[in-house]
Write an enzyme that holds these catalytic residues in place. Structure first.
Site, PDB file in Angstrom:
ATOM      1  N   GLU A 107      13.728  -6.876  -1.789  1.00  0.00           N
ATOM      2  CA  GLU A 107      13.846  -8.069  -2.944  1.00  0.00           C
ATOM      3  C   GLU A 107      12.824  -8.883  -2.405  1.00  0.00           C
ATOM      4  OE1 GLU A 107      17.643 -10.524  -4.604  1.00  0.00           O
ATOM      5  OE2 GLU A 107      17.009 -10.870  -2.461  1.00  0.00           O
ATOM      6  N   TYR A 110      10.307 -13.466  -9.651  1.00  0.00           N
ATOM      7  CA  TYR A 110      11.185 -13.261  -8.567  1.00  0.00           C
ATOM      8  C   TYR A 110      10.951 -11.746  -8.807  1.00  0.00           C
ATOM      9  CZ  TYR A 110      15.795 -10.532  -7.445  1.00  0.00           C
ATOM     10  OH  TYR A 110      16.967  -9.581  -6.879  1.00  0.00           O
TER      11      TYR A 110
END
Lengths: 339, 406
Positions: free
Chosen positions: B215, B127
């Site tokens: 993101e 992530y």
């Protein structure tokens, strides 16, 4: 009496000849604020309304008029530059009213001001996207309606404009005056945070209580609440707007958004309550909540004083008795000696 | 402003960020071309990804747009390997239907674009996120070995698995910080080197496009140790859009509420909600407080509507029009704190707008500030279905009464 601005503040208006600048400068002067200069690049050497000198740069204005507070009305694309210019010209306080400044620009401005302040400077900026600051009866550096304010001893800090007016209006109608009211602005990056303003009010002898009006998004209210729990002895009253706001939607202010389950009103109110802040349930009850807290606090303080007095009286009595006894003993001893 | 995955990837590619390749299509006529184009680039496996402005697409459910109870397919993102026929069948079935995910709400969102993309084999999901840390006014890069899942969940359950690096605004991302992230993600060999390049390009993109959120979830390590963005989410800073006029073309009006678009044309900030009491307020903070007051008064706010600093007759009329196009509205509360705006002028605006529009629901108007008393008189004497109030408390009671009558 007040924080940051008072009767002695000398104000320079950046963007004085624009429509917003012109209108609000007139309003500020009407309120009694001491506006000494204006800045509009290219219009240096002219007079605003036949009396206030206009300069090409803030530095020139400061050198000529000793201005120490700047208020900014320039469009958002040029505001970051305007704040940095004012900082560079060594004013003590910059208030930026403009809304819609890109976050990237504000990150740089904030960093610049911080770095200047670590080099012995003490410059503070308020805003952007805020109504400004007012010390009732003394000085208004902002766009708030002056007449709703009343000189007094409650410090008010808020992230919004009209909601602050609402709260101040409720206070004034109950006869509760304000020392200074600061609108810190609704953007994600702001110069003066709740915590900074709380510290200033805490150190101000003439502020007896603090009212903080927050809203959803971020965690500035929580940060201030933890500080209050540790360091603030003055009563603090709060309100958080946005209990009914849905997550993920930006409620007007760029900073007012619940994301990833963080920044909800419930969460903020819980922390504030835990830190000893009395939070008004309804926006209609902000004024009355302040009144109740003040009365309770004063009653408590009075009782404390009375208890203290009573204790002192008792102590004094005891002391006298002890002295008496000692005196008697001494007398007896003396008598014995004489014998 | 939110943009789609395929748009985000095309922006990132320009900055040299390694992304999953693909072609966006809006109709099934374009499907074969998309596949052929990818095949020419050497792609042998395919994924079909629904493009909507919401997360959780993989686990979402696609419903028939004409009969909303009928499930068309489970999953808004599917991997088909080299089976192009199956991919085509799936794409044809889901295009233009409704995808419901945990982020869309029950109403879901219509799939109007599909991203036909390269299918990749990978050994690990990571992530990466970049956003502003409001506590210190600096950008922060967050990374975690726990990719592919919701980062909020990781943050809540295993916060130690999130690495954070703050960027100094004056000097930007430094090499040692990039290395720190790579070590934290337990990368080695060529993946380590690849990541350093990746994160440098990614941060540069974040800064230059004025993003407010970037993101990459998941960021993948492919079987041949390459670092690549399998998904990409970008939110752009609305305040900075004036610097990037070309980004206006990225706006997908289909993703926005038509009423909200209409409102923005008249400079009104409107957000539709599900309640029964419409409201019109000047200022965002006061608007939120007014919504809260409606709830306390026993109603549910039907919207957020900020008319801005100056409330003229024209803005009031436009506000009414927008609130009334929501059929759930049973009453309207107008809350204007006059201040510098004169209340009697606002009152005249309200009366004029009410006459022009013939409003079918009760309207409670609360005006406070300069000339509030005169304003109340104007409203009371108008002979219209308007209830005036001066205090906030009074307004709440009037709203309660108005709902009770309906």
């Amino acid at each position: 009496m007040s924080i940051l601005v008072n009767k002695k503040s000398k104000i320079v208006v950046q963007g004085i000849t624009g429509s917003e600048g012109t209108f609000h400068t007139t309003q500020m002067i009407e309120y009694g604020s001491n506006v000494v200069a204006g800045v509009t690049p290219g219009k240096g050497g002219t007079l605003f309304q036949n009396k206030i000198p206009v300069f090409n740069s803030v530095r020139e204005a400061v050198e000529a008029t000793k201005a120490n507070v700047s208020i900014i009305f320039v469009p958002s694309a040029f505001s970051a530059d305007a704040i940095i210019e004012a900082t560079d010209a060594d004013v003590n306080l910059v208030v930026c009213i403009t809304e819609g400044i890109p976050t990237k620009d504000m990150i740089k401005v904030y960093d610049y001001v911080q770095s200047k302040n670590t080099h012995g400077h003490t410059m503070r900026f308020i805003g952007p996207n805020c109504p400004g600051i007012i010390s009732p009866g003394e000085c208004k550096v902002g766009i708030m309606p002056g007449f709703i304010h009343l000189k007094g001893k409650v410090g008010v800090i808020s992230r919004s404009g009209t909601l602050t007016y609402e709260a101040v209006d409720q206070l004034t109608k109950l006869g509760i005056g304000q020392s200074t009211c600061i609108g810190i602005g609704g953007d994600p990056v702001i110069g003066t945070r709740f915590l900074d303003a709380i510290k200033l009010f805490n150190n101000d002898k003439n502020t007896e209580a603090i009212l903080m009006i927050g809203e959803i998004g971020g965690n500035a209210e929580e940060e201030a609440a933890y500080f209050i729990k540790k360091h603030v002895k003055k009563p603090v009253i709060g309100f958080i707007a946005g209990k009914t706001a849905p997550p993920g939607r930006r409620m007007g202010h760029a900073g007012a958004i619940i994301s990833g389950g963080k920044g909800t009103a419930e969460e903020k109110i819980k922390v504030m309550n835990e830190c000893g802040i009395v939070v008004a349930e309804s926006p209609a009850d902000i004024g009355i909540t302040v009144k109740n807290v003040l009365e309770k606090f004063k009653a408590k303080a009075k009782k404390k004083k009375e208890v203290k007095k009573l204790k002192e009286v008792k102590k004094l009595k005891k002391l006298k008795e002890v002295k008496k006894k000692k005196g008697n003993k001494k007398l007896k001893k003396d008598k014995k000696k004489k014998k | 402003m939110k943009i789609h995955e395929y748009q985000a990837k095309s922006i990132l590619k320009k900055f040299g960020v390694a992304v999953q390749d693909g072609v966006a299509i809006k109709s099934m006529d374009e499907f074969d071309n998309a596949i052929n184009h990818l095949k020419e680039q050497g792609v042998t496996q395919f994924v079909v990804k629904s493009q909507i402005h919401a997360g959780g697409r993989g686990k979402g459910i696609v419903y028939n747009k004409d009969s909303r109870d009928e499930v068309v397919y489970e999953g808004g993102v599917k991997f088909f390997g080299d089976n192009v026929e199956k991919a085509k069948d799936y794409a044809g079935k889901i295009l233009n239907n409704i995808l419901v995910t945990h982020q869309t709400g029950k109403e879901g969102k219509q799939i109007q674009t599909l991203f036909i993309a390269q299918g990749l084999d990978y050994k690990k999901e990571l992530y990466l996120g970049i956003l502003l840390d409001r506590t210190n006014s600096k950008n922060v890069i967050m990374a975690s070995t726990e990719g592919g899942v919701e980062i909020e969940k990781v943050a809540a359950e295993t916060p130690e698995k999130i690495i954070k690096i703050w960027i100094e605004p004056s000097i930007g991302l430094q090499s040692f910080q990039a290395r720190e992230l790579a070590f934290g993600l337990k990368l080695e060999g060529s993946a380590f080197k690849d990541f350093i390049k990746f994160i440098s390009a990614l941060y540069k993109a974040y800064e230059e496009i004025d993003a407010s959120l970037l993101e990459i979830n998941p960021l993948i390590i492919t079987n041949d140790d390459k670092i690549l963005a399998l998904d990409a989410k970008i939110n752009l800073d609305d305040n900075a859009l004036f610097k990037h006029p070309d980004y206006e073309a990225l706006r997908d009006l289909n993703e926005e509420d038509p009423l909200e678009i209409e409102a923005s044309k008249s400079n009104l900030n409107y957000i539709k909600l599900d309640g029964n009491v419409g409201c019109m307020v000047n200022g965002a903070g006061l608007a939120m407080a007014t919504m809260d007051l409606i709830k306390i008064a026993g109603g549910e706010p039907a919207n957020f509507l900020d008319v801005g600093g100056t409330a003229s007759a024209e803005t009031v009329e436009n506000g009414f029009k927008i609130i009334l196009s929501d059929k759930n509205v049973k009453a309207i509360l107008i809350n204007i704190f006059g201040g510098i705006v004169r209340c009697d002028r606002v009152a005249n605006g309200v009366v004029q707008a009410s006459r022009n529009l013939n409003i079918p629901v009760p309207v409670v108007v609360r005006l406070q500030g300069t000339n509030a008393e005169e304003a109340k008189k104007i409203l009371d004497e108008s002979g219209l279905n308007i209830f005036s109030a001066t205090t906030f408390e009074d307004a709440a009671q009037q709203v309660t009464k108005a709902i009770a009558k309906n």
